[in-house]
Design an enzyme around this catalytic site. Sequence first.
Site, PDB file in Angstrom:
ATOM      1  N   ARG A 155       0.798  -1.232   0.000  1.00 38.86           N
ATOM      2  CA  ARG A 155       0.000   0.000   0.000  1.00 38.86           C
ATOM      3  C   ARG A 155       0.830   1.282   0.000  1.00 38.86           C
ATOM      4  O   ARG A 155       0.273   2.380  -0.011  1.00 38.86           O
ATOM      5  CB  ARG A 155      -1.001   0.013   1.155  1.00 38.86           C
ATOM      6  N   ASP A 156       2.156   1.201   0.016  1.00 35.22           N
ATOM      7  CA  ASP A 156       2.962   2.426  -0.067  1.00 35.22           C
ATOM      8  C   ASP A 156       4.256   2.145  -0.837  1.00 35.22           C
ATOM      9  O   ASP A 156       5.345   2.510  -0.404  1.00 35.22           O
ATOM     10  CB  ASP A 156       3.264   2.965   1.327  1.00 35.22           C
ATOM     11  N   VAL A 157       4.110   1.487  -1.989  1.00 35.76           N
ATOM     12  CA  VAL A 157       5.265   1.190  -2.837  1.00 35.76           C
ATOM     13  C   VAL A 157       5.749   2.490  -3.469  1.00 35.76           C
ATOM     14  O   VAL A 157       4.999   3.190  -4.149  1.00 35.76           O
ATOM     15  CB  VAL A 157       4.891   0.175  -3.940  1.00 35.76           C
TER      16      VAL A 157
END
Length: 293
Positions: A82-84
């Site tokens: 969710r935060d690549v």
Amino acid sequence: MNEVTILTRLRHRNLVSLYGCTSRRCRELLLVYEYIPNGTLSCHLHGEIGIVVYSSMADKNQDSHRTASALAYLHACDTIHRDVKTNNILLENDCCVKVADFGLSRLFPNDVTHVSTAPQGTPGYVDPEYYHCYQLTNKSDVYSFGVVLIELISSLPAVDITRGKDEINLADLAMNKIQNSAFKELVDPCLGFESDSEVRRMIVSVAELAFQCLQRDKELRPSMDEVLQILRRIESGEEEDNHVEEVEIHGGVNGISCSGPIFPSSPPSPDSDESILLKTTKSLPPATKARHS
């Protein structure tokens, strides 16, 4: 606690290792990770704090392969990062990749279609369908990884407010350049795109893969496992080379069309991060890959 819950389940050579944490009774709640000494991928790409930039496209492609391997493993373990982003991809002294920062990660059981939750992530990397529909899927990570791929071949930041309003987000800039046959304008000139046919082959192949990852309709994006397999073929030179001949030095990738945004008319608007798991009622259609005319 979210990071502890997730990382104690995971072991992969391209994920940062969690060594431990302080107890709940301590005055400070701390997580103890392995030390990664060589900065972030973002620092290397954008020349921050004096770190030396990448020397070759082969090095960049190798790191994209390793990052994809870590993300494919996460998805196989029912986890969405969710935060690549390039700031969360760390490099060891030998430039081996370590994906980090699981504070926003979510468990994603394999028998659900999506998790309904308020959008979170970093501007420039957030899946637009997730942003508009409040529906998180593993294809959201695929979109973010597509932005990372474009950063690798362009050396441009994911967001730059000094660019034109339609190109502030790197994903929009990349899609516009490819669709308008202005491929050369997207590529970092330091990579040798014009002078080296092998570099050109790799860059074109990575750009085509990024184009698939950045499709606004999530069903048109490949899975992370498919992305990994494509990157392996690119690195080994086993992918079909006939498309390279279609790329002019001053042109773009021919024969690729882009799907517009497809959003429900009334997306849910949850006011918290509580998940609503929707059971799968039918098989999802396979991802449609961009094809050459």
